[in-house]
Design an enzyme around this catalytic site. Structure first.
Site, short mmCIF file in Angstrom:
data_model
loop_
_atom_site.label_atom_id
_atom_site.label_comp_id
_atom_site.label_asym_id
_atom_site.label_seq_id
_atom_site.Cartn_x
_atom_site.Cartn_y
_atom_site.Cartn_z
N CYS A 17 12.26 -3.55 5.60
CA CYS A 17 12.69 -3.75 4.21
C CYS A 17 13.39 -2.47 3.77
CB CYS A 17 11.52 -4.10 3.31
SG CYS A 17 10.50 -2.71 2.88
N ARG A 26 8.72 -0.61 8.84
CA ARG A 26 7.43 -1.25 8.58
C ARG A 26 6.99 -2.17 9.73
NH1 ARG A 26 7.22 -2.95 2.36
NH2 ARG A 26 4.98 -2.86 2.75
N LYS A 33 -1.57 -6.91 -7.67
CA LYS A 33 -0.83 -7.70 -6.67
C LYS A 33 -1.41 -7.42 -5.27
CE LYS A 33 3.19 -6.00 -5.08
NZ LYS A 33 3.27 -5.79 -3.62
N ASN A 34 -1.61 -6.15 -4.95
CA ASN A 34 -1.97 -5.80 -3.57
C ASN A 34 -3.44 -6.05 -3.25
OD1 ASN A 34 0.67 -5.20 -3.15
ND2 ASN A 34 0.42 -2.97 -3.22
N ARG A 77 8.65 -9.38 -8.56
CA ARG A 77 7.75 -9.58 -7.41
C ARG A 77 6.40 -8.94 -7.68
NH1 ARG A 77 9.61 -7.75 -1.87
NH2 ARG A 77 7.51 -8.55 -1.59
N ASP A 90 3.33 4.30 -3.88
CA ASP A 90 3.87 3.31 -4.82
C ASP A 90 4.08 3.88 -6.22
OD1 ASP A 90 2.04 0.45 -3.45
OD2 ASP A 90 3.79 1.57 -2.76
C1 EPZ Z 1 0.75 -1.72 1.68
O1 EPZ Z 1 1.83 -1.99 2.54
C2 EPZ Z 1 1.22 -2.10 0.28
N1 EPZ Z 1 1.52 -3.53 0.25
C3 EPZ Z 1 2.44 -1.27 -0.08
O2 EPZ Z 1 2.81 -1.62 -1.42
C4 EPZ Z 1 2.07 0.20 -0.03
O3 EPZ Z 1 3.22 0.99 -0.32
C5 EPZ Z 1 1.54 0.54 1.37
O4 EPZ Z 1 0.43 -0.32 1.70
C6 EPZ Z 1 1.06 1.98 1.47
O5 EPZ Z 1 0.06 2.21 0.53
C7 EPZ Z 1 0.50 -4.41 0.19
O6 EPZ Z 1 -0.67 -4.05 0.16
C8 EPZ Z 1 0.87 -5.87 0.15
P1 EPZ Z 1 0.98 0.32 5.63
P2 EPZ Z 1 1.60 -1.98 4.15
O7 EPZ Z 1 0.73 -0.63 6.74
O8 EPZ Z 1 0.23 -2.38 4.46
C9 EPZ Z 1 3.31 2.29 9.24
C10 EPZ Z 1 4.27 -2.21 -3.14
O9 EPZ Z 1 5.22 -1.63 -3.68
N2 EPZ Z 1 2.78 1.18 10.05
O10 EPZ Z 1 -0.19 1.00 4.99
O11 EPZ Z 1 2.74 -2.73 4.76
C11 EPZ Z 1 4.29 1.81 8.17
O12 EPZ Z 1 5.59 1.69 8.71
C12 EPZ Z 1 4.12 -2.17 -1.64
O13 EPZ Z 1 3.37 -2.85 -3.76
C13 EPZ Z 1 3.08 1.14 11.42
O14 EPZ Z 1 3.78 2.00 11.94
O15 EPZ Z 1 1.78 -0.44 4.47
C14 EPZ Z 1 4.19 2.89 7.13
O16 EPZ Z 1 5.04 3.96 7.50
C15 EPZ Z 1 5.24 -1.41 -0.98
N3 EPZ Z 1 2.58 0.11 12.16
C16 EPZ Z 1 2.72 3.34 7.21
O17 EPZ Z 1 2.25 2.87 8.48
C17 EPZ Z 1 1.77 -0.86 11.63
O18 EPZ Z 1 1.34 -1.77 12.37
C18 EPZ Z 1 1.82 2.75 6.13
O19 EPZ Z 1 2.08 1.36 6.11
C19 EPZ Z 1 1.49 -0.80 10.24
C20 EPZ Z 1 1.99 0.23 9.48
#
Ligand code: EPZ
Length: 417
Positions: A116, A121, A22-23, A396, A304
């Site tokens: 969420c 996020r 998915k990702n 999802r 995850d």
């Molecule tokens: C991706 O989410 C994945 N989703 C998530 O999978 C996964 O848990 C996550 O990466 C971490 O590996 C997809 O790829 C579609 P991040 P993403 O930006 O990109 C903070 C699943 O279950 N952050 O790497 O949204 C954020 O709050 C899902 O398949 C900021 O502060 O995660 C988090 O604490 C859930 N500011 C950390 O960084 C930003 O601009 C990592 O988030 C961006 C992120």
């Protein structure tokens, strides 16, 4: 709403094939917006999030179709730069259209994805990256409005490792004038998979999969055919289920090198794991050993997989400490596991898990994608029956997970609402 009923106590045995990731599929589908022609993607998982993405791309003017696991996206007719709230709210990864829209149309109006269940996020790092590339960013009425004359290469350091932030900025930079350097970039396999597709489209990206990515902007990209990589989180979920039920399961069409941290921890927990090409065989041994984990950006233990591994630890011998360092609220599944008899104490971003003899089945509620998978795993090893409600979360991100478990001998069924 559908629910899933699990009768615990069965050993999982047999062979199952993992679906596409998915990702990886979500950013790769978004990258089709950068091309003015028909892209074909195979091994795309049949998921609600994929449907939501195709709905959004169609809204933007792309022609989309899905037959089985093959998707076609033709963005030649891209004529709308707005991703509306009612589409984005269904799936926060919709933010991945922002970078491509700014690169292709020089403007975009995308609804801010709210938080969420697992955390706030924010997308501040996505927006900062676009500003450094030359876009003007305004936030108004719950929307991000981005506009630019022409994106120009820049040096961008991510304060935090962000997967979709890295992907969004990489997609924006491929059509920028000049060189962009991303530092502290995410190294997840899904980032590398996206870069591989972009390079086949004619981009010039070096270093994807490492913390430093260099992107030479090009004039235009051309459409391609590409296959989606295997889903490492689904693979890890199936592996954990095999270990949990002391089963003997062979998972096919995997990419074992994407799972080194998970394989390492499952072996420490006592599972016998044999890798052969794209096949991973997992034999669960008794007793399950307690193992500490700390979630980290790739190649660390994936956040995850945290909920799923917690189920394994809840019936292990001894006590384990699970630390969640990526999201601030990713222990929601704990209260449901406690209702099933798990002995878990949460302090801040750590959970102390004391193994118990067995869990007991109960009606439980899924709150997010991975929590729903964790509750099904808990049902597999609970005495009597577990009823998992709100399985739309599961749909999802997992393609027919209950059917895969049925194929492996589990007593599990979906009850349509
Ligand atoms: C991706 O989410 C994945 N989703 C998530 O999978 C996964 O848990 C996550 O990466 C971490 O590996 C997809 O790829 C579609 P991040 P993403 O930006 O990109 C903070 C699943 O279950 N952050 O790497 O949204 C954020 O709050 C899902 O398949 C900021 O502060 O995660 C988090 O604490 C859930 N500011 C950390 O960084 C930003 O601009 C990592 O988030 C961006 C992120």
């Amino acid at each position: 709403m559908d629910k899933i009923i699990v009768q615990g106590g069965r050993r999982l045995q047999g062979t199952v094939q993992v679906s596409g990731a998915k990702n990886a599929a979500l950013p790769i589908l978004a990258s089709a917006l950068l091309c003015d022609g028909p892209n074909t993607f195979t091994n795309v998982p049949v998921l609600r999030d994929i449907q939501s993405t195709l709905q959004l791309l169609s809204h933007l003017g792309a022609r989309c179709s899905m037959e089985g696991h093959t998707v076609q996206v033709d963005a030649a007719g891209l004529n709308n730069d707005e991703a509306p709230y009612d589409l984005v709210r269904k799936m926060r990864a919709s933010i991945l259209v922002l970078g491509p829209l700014v690169a292709r149309l020089k403007k975009a109006r995308v609804s801010l994805p709210g938080g969420c269940a697992i955390g706030a996020r924010p997308i501040n790092l996505h927006l900062r990256g676009l500003e450094l590339l030359g876009a003007r960013i305004d936030l108004s009425h719950g929307y991000v409005e981005a506009v630019c004359e022409q994106l120009r290469g820049a040096e961008i350091y991510f304060d935090m490792v962000t997967v979709t932030g890295t992907e969004n900025i990489m997609m924006a930079a491929v059509l920028a004038q000049g060189t962009t350097v991303l530092r502290n970039a995410a190294c997840e396999p899904e980032v590398k998979a996206l870069a591989d597709v972009l390079n086949r489209m004619g981009a010039c990206i070096i270093g994807a999969g490492t913390p430093e990515i260099v992107i030479e902007g090009v004039e235009r990209l051309h459409p391609v055919s590409a296959a989606i990589i295997p889903d490492r989180i689904e693979t890890g979920t199936l592996m954990t289920a095999a270990a949990l039920t002391h089963g003997d399961v062979t998972i096919q069409a995997t990419e074992p090198e994407h799972l080194e941290a998970v394989i390492h921890k499952l072996r420490l927990a006592g599972a016998q794991i044999d890798v052969s090409g794209s096949q991973i065989r997992v034999q669960g041994q008794r007793p399950i050993q307690s193992v500490d984990i700390k979630t980290l950006p790739y190649p660390g233990f994936p956040t995850d997989m945290q909920a799923q591994f917690m189920v394994l630890m809840s019936v292990a011998q001894g006590t384990s400490l699970i630390s969640e360092t990526i999201f601030e609220n990713r222990f929601i599944h704990v209260s449901e596991l406690q209702r099933m008899g798990a002995d878990i104490t949460v302090t801040g971003n750590s959970a102390l898990v004391k193994g118990v003899e067995h869990l007991s089945g109960a009606p439980v509620m899924a709150t997010d994608l991975r929590a729903s998978a964790c509750l099904i795993l808990a049902g597999l090893v609970s005495e009597n029956t577990t009823e998992v409600n709100r399985v739309y979360h599961l749909d999802r991100g997992y393609e027919a997970l209950e059917a895969k478990f049925q194929q492996l001998g589990a007593a599990i069924q979906r009850v349509k609402a």
